[in-house]
Write an enzyme that holds these catalytic residues in place. Structure first.
Site, PDB file in Angstrom:
ATOM      1  N   SER A  46      41.966  20.344  42.314  1.00 47.89           N
ATOM      2  CA  SER A  46      41.146  20.815  41.194  1.00 47.89           C
ATOM      3  C   SER A  46      40.333  19.716  40.526  1.00 47.89           C
ATOM      4  CB  SER A  46      42.037  21.489  40.153  1.00 47.89           C
ATOM      5  OG  SER A  46      42.778  22.522  40.755  1.00 47.89           O
ATOM      6  N   HIS A  50      44.788  15.793  33.754  1.00 46.22           N
ATOM      7  CA  HIS A  50      45.546  16.590  32.795  1.00 46.22           C
ATOM      8  C   HIS A  50      45.935  15.786  31.559  1.00 46.22           C
ATOM      9  CE1 HIS A  50      45.999  20.127  35.366  1.00 46.22           C
ATOM     10  NE2 HIS A  50      46.128  19.281  36.376  1.00 46.22           N
TER      11      HIS A  50
END
Lengths: 489, 432
Positions: A46, A50
């Site tokens: 992706s 994060h």
């Protein structure tokens, strides 16, 4: 020649470790089984950096992620890859999900994730992300979440490592490792390498490599995630959108990329075949449906590519970063999400292990942490552009018209420290073929350039590696061959 | 930075751009052609099959022969052109920026611009085929370039997805090269290219045409090893249990063409539903003095039609320079052309109301094939202003129609004109 350190695996983890270690006075080599680095999990994920609040507290990966997210700021300044802290929204579609968001915010804040905020004001939410569904009841906003080009960053890491003396060997699938007299002897198809320390960063093949030195204490399962990518003009997202998580995964997200595209994905399928990066009809349907919960008007007609990647899921569901019982053998495996985010913290941990193992950790005097920014046609002003073309006419020959990539950028990709040798290698380094036409126009030209620069015949130019040749014969050759066959009879 | 000035700049020197530039030059105006490839001619250069020129020259020519006739004229008329030059930006003020190896960045100040950038092929992503992403998947046009220009064969055994013209032509071309084309697979129940190509390229060579099927999976990790094809329902969903595996080392895609309008968009012109710029009856885009013709405007069946359209664009650009350029004119009222029943799109998108005494040249395509139809033009109040019978319509055949709105007694106050292709009402035979 005995290397101080050999790293097995040229994904983001291996390359980040290589770059971190290149600071020290060590002889280092990295072995990659594919024709290029960043070919496995690193290539298809992706690309999200994060914030770190999502993993359960008992996991190592949570701390690593929170710590590493902060390290991106410095890495970005030094390595000049594409990275933007655009922030993410975890989206609640039902009232009872708000509780979960609140809990994540509280725990995340306690553990040092900055700026977390639960927002319930629908107007404010829609202002932050107009594409979000009207069904939203609340979001958890994490301002430190970012997007990065995972392969772009890996190339930057590798190039900087190579600048600082790390040797990269590609097309080197490790077949056997012998350990004798505190030396590892690593055999590949056509070479033999010796090293005092070995770092196993082999991704989905991590368990296989570990077993070669007799360490059989974990298993890695590949878990497939499928994605659909949309054209740049089709939609513009401000934020990374996650659904409220379930126990299994962070769910299907809708997310912008650093190149301005939008993607939807991934799903999560446990599989057994470590080479299965095929997309499936059911999977593509699943991610579209999942994505539509968050963004109802996904631009289906503007999809330009679907692809799948594998995550290396260990049976512990947590990173395995071990200074093992085999002296000098370090396992860095099971680096599942948020592995991309965590790479800088992981590399620091590995550096500590090597210190413990007695490696010479003197910082080199000529260590240069800067990987210069890549010159890009698109970044030049008109006057600069004119000057650049006059300096080097290769800036004036446009090879990829969708992404406006001149020949010069392609030559730079080929001749960089760990340069491209395949058309995919060029594509992932500087984007020709990534746009709307997906190589329809530029591919014959890439083949021409690779053939010329690498001094190989057209037929030997490959897409990704062995047996991925584009062209099988010259015209008339097949017909001639059939005549030859006939005369023998 | 090198600077040029020209009355008209034509972007793209394929069939469209060449014809448009010649038209302008013949009227005595300055014109500059800009081409991104290393020679004039565009895509026709790789179309070495025959079938070109039947309308334009009443002769059957190959693509390169067809192009050469125009290239010769360009040279005779001494039309200046830039090769290997990529236009990177067009502004509303009609400044054109291009780059090439020798001159660096070039700025051209134009009074009018004709867009003739052509189209590109749809890719696998656009149709979302699941499976691996191995080597050996090409668009039909890419394969055509490899074979006809570069002199290389992209594979040994082929499946061709889509029955577009280039796909069918490549099926025959590859068969001549000793390659095996296992099948041409078409998701629709009818062929999407021309009938003559179906006959001359597939049937004459016993190449199986499988309609109502599509590729649903791609096999092979390194090089493609085969495809699964499946029957599809009316909504194009895969019918479970209908899967068939076909072994091949190459998959060619001939699944449609899309006008290439990135520059148009960046210039700020509006794009209409067919993917081409929104134009009026003069082929003028929503930016004054910027015209469009050829496949950048709409994908044509034949190059001859591109030539004809380009000539019109050239004429209209001349007319613009002679009558409207540099003048402050009032914004004109327009009819909007609406695609009604079974009409995919229509060009022009709008018609200026100032001068409806001249003939308007309409081009449009149906969405699906139909027999015994009525082509009807209606105004806002559903008054029929034109009607014509046609035995058969099919999406692969563009319908061209010349209509004089004044003679058709159109209500000048109507805001729109709707074009529809409807079933002809059955003639009821009364029984005694």
């Amino acid at each position: 020649m005995i290397y101080d350190v050999i790293i097995i695996g040229g994904g983001v983890t291996g390359c980040c470790i290589a770059r971190n270690l290149s600071k020290y006075d060590l002889k280092i080599a990295l072995l990659e089984k594919e024709a290029d680095i960043a070919s496995g999990t690193t290539k298809a994920n992706s690309g999200v950096v994060h914030a770190g609040f999502a993993s359960p507290r008992e996991y190592v990966k949570r701390d690593m992620c929170i710590k590493s997210n902060k390290l991106y700021t410095q890495a970005f300044e030094e390595l000049n890859f594409s990275f933007q802290r655009i922030g993410s929204l975890v989206v609640a579609l039902e009232d009872n999900q708000i509780k979960k968001l609140e809990e994540q915010r509280r725990q995340g804040t306690q553990d040092g994730v900055p700026g977390l905020e639960v927002i319930l004001d629908k107007k404010k939410i829609k202002y932050m992300e107009p594409n979000l569904t009207d069904d939203v009841v609340g979001v958890l906003h994490a301002p430190t979440t970012g997007i990065v080009s995972p392969y772009g960053m890996t190339y930057a890491l590798a190039e900087n490592a190579a600048m600082n003396g790390v040797k990269f060997f590609r097309n080197q699938k490790v077949r056997r490792i012998k350990h004798q007299n505190y030396t590892f002897i690593i055999k590949t198809k056509d070479k033999e390498f010796k090293a005092t320390n070995v770092i196993n960063a082999a991704g989905v093949y991590g368990a296989k490599i570990s077993k070669m030195v007799g360490l059989d204490y974990f298993n890695i399962m590949p878990r497939k995630g499928e994605y659909i990518l949309f054209d740049r003009n089709a939609m513009h997202l401000n934020k990374i959108l996650f659904p409220t998580p379930t126990k299994v995964s962070k769910g299907i997200l809708v997310c912008p990329t650093v190149s301005g595209n939008t993607f939807v994905g991934p799903n999560a399928q446990n599989i057994t075949d470590k080479k299965d990066i095929s997309t499936t009809e059911a999977g593509l349907k699943e991610i579209l449906e999942g994505g539509r919960h968050l963004v109802p008007n996904l631009p289906l007609r503007a999809s330009i590519r679907n692809f799948a990647g594998l995550r290396a899921v260990p049976d512990t569901y947590d990173f395995i970063i071990d200074n093992t019982d085999v002296f000098g053998f370090i396992n860095v495996v099971g680096i599942l999400s948020p592995g991309l985010t965590s790479c800088y913290a992981i590399a620091e941990r590995v550096t500590e292990f090597l210190e413990l193992l007695g490696a010479n950790m003197t910082v080199k005097e000529d260590y240069n942490p800067i990987r210069p920014k890549l010159d890009k046609f698109k970044d030049f002003s008109k006057i600069e552009l004119d000057k650049k073309i006059k300096e080097d006419p290769a800036w004036g020959r446009i090879i990829c018209r969708c992404e406006t990539i001149p020949e010069k950028e392609i030559l730079n990709a080929i001749h960089s420290p760990v340069g491209a040798t395949t058309t995919d290698g060029i594509k992932f380094r500087c984007r020709p073929g990534m746009g709307r036409c997906q190589g329809g126009f530029c591919r014959p030209r890439l083949i021409e350039i690779l053939s010329r620069e690498l001094n190989i015949p057209y037929e030997d130019v490959v897409k990704t590696g062995e047996e991925t040749n584009f062209l099988v014969a010259k015209t008339k050759e097949i017909v001639l061959r059939s005549f030859e066959g006939g005369s023998e009879e | 930075m090198k600077k040029y000035k020209s009355d008209v700049v034509v972007i793209g020197a394929g069939a469209g751009g060449l014809a448009a530039a010649i038209e302008v030059k013949k009227a005595g105006l300055e014109v500059l052609l800009i081409e991104r490839d290393k020679e004039l001619g565009g895509i026709t250069l790789q179309c070495i099959h025959n079938g070109f020129g039947l309308k334009e020259f009443e002769e059957e020519l190959t693509g390169p022969e067809y192009a050469q006739r125009f290239i010769n004229q360009v040279k005779e008329l001494k039309i200046p052109y830039l090769l290997d030059s990529m236009v990177i930006e067009i502004t509303k003020e009609k400044l054109v920026y291009a780059v090439n190896r020798n001159e660096g960045l070039i700025e051209i100040e134009a009074k009018a611009i004709i867009l003739a950038m052509g189209c590109r092929e749809k890719t696998r992503g656009a149709i979302n085929i699941p499976g691996f992403r191995p080597a050996g998947i090409y668009t039909a046009g890419q394969a055509q370039r490899f074979v006809n220009i570069e002199g290389y064969l992209p594979g040994n055994t082929y499946v061709i997805l889509g029955s577009g013209d280039i796909g069918m032509i490549m099926a025959r071309r590859l068969t001549w090269e000793g390659c095996k084309v296992k099948a041409v697979v078409e998701i629709q129940s009818y062929v999407s290219g021309l009938l003559r190509n179906q006959v001359q390229c597939l049937e004459d060579y016993d190449i199986p045409l499988i309609t109502g099927f599509t590729v649903t999976k791609i096999h092979g990790r390194e090089r493609i090893k085969g495809v699964t094809i499946s029957k599809v329902s009316r909504n194009f969903d895969r019918i479970i249990g209908s899967d068939k595996f076909i072994e091949c080392d190459t998959l060619l895609l001939s699944v449609g063409l899309i006008p290439e309008n990135e520059l148009t968009l960046e210039a700020g012109a509006k794009i209409s539903q067919n993917g081409g710029p929104l134009v009026d009856e003069n082929l003028e885009t929503t930016i004054d003095g910027i015209f469009a013709c050829g496949n950048v405007l709409q994908v044509h069946d034949l190059v001859d039609m591109v030539t004809a359209e380009a000539k019109r664009a050239g004429k209209n650009a001349i007319e613009y320079l002679e009558t409207r350029y540099g003048k402050e004119l009032k914004k004109q009222k327009k009819f909007k052309c609406i695609s009604g029943e079974n009409v995919g799109y229509v060009k022009p998108d709008v018609i200026n109301k100032t001068d409806i005494s001249k003939d308007i040249y309409f081009t449009f395509r149906v969405k699906y094939p139909a027999r015994r139809v009525l082509i009807q033009f209606k105004d806002e109040n559903n008054n029929i202003i034109y009607s014509r019978k046609k035995i058969y319509v099919i999406p692969s055949e563009m319908i061209e129609l010349n209509l004089n709105l004044e003679e058709a007694n159109v209500n000048p106050n109507s805001k729109s004109i709707t074009i529809e292709v409807i079933p002809r009402p059955e003639v009821l035979i009364e029984e005694d």
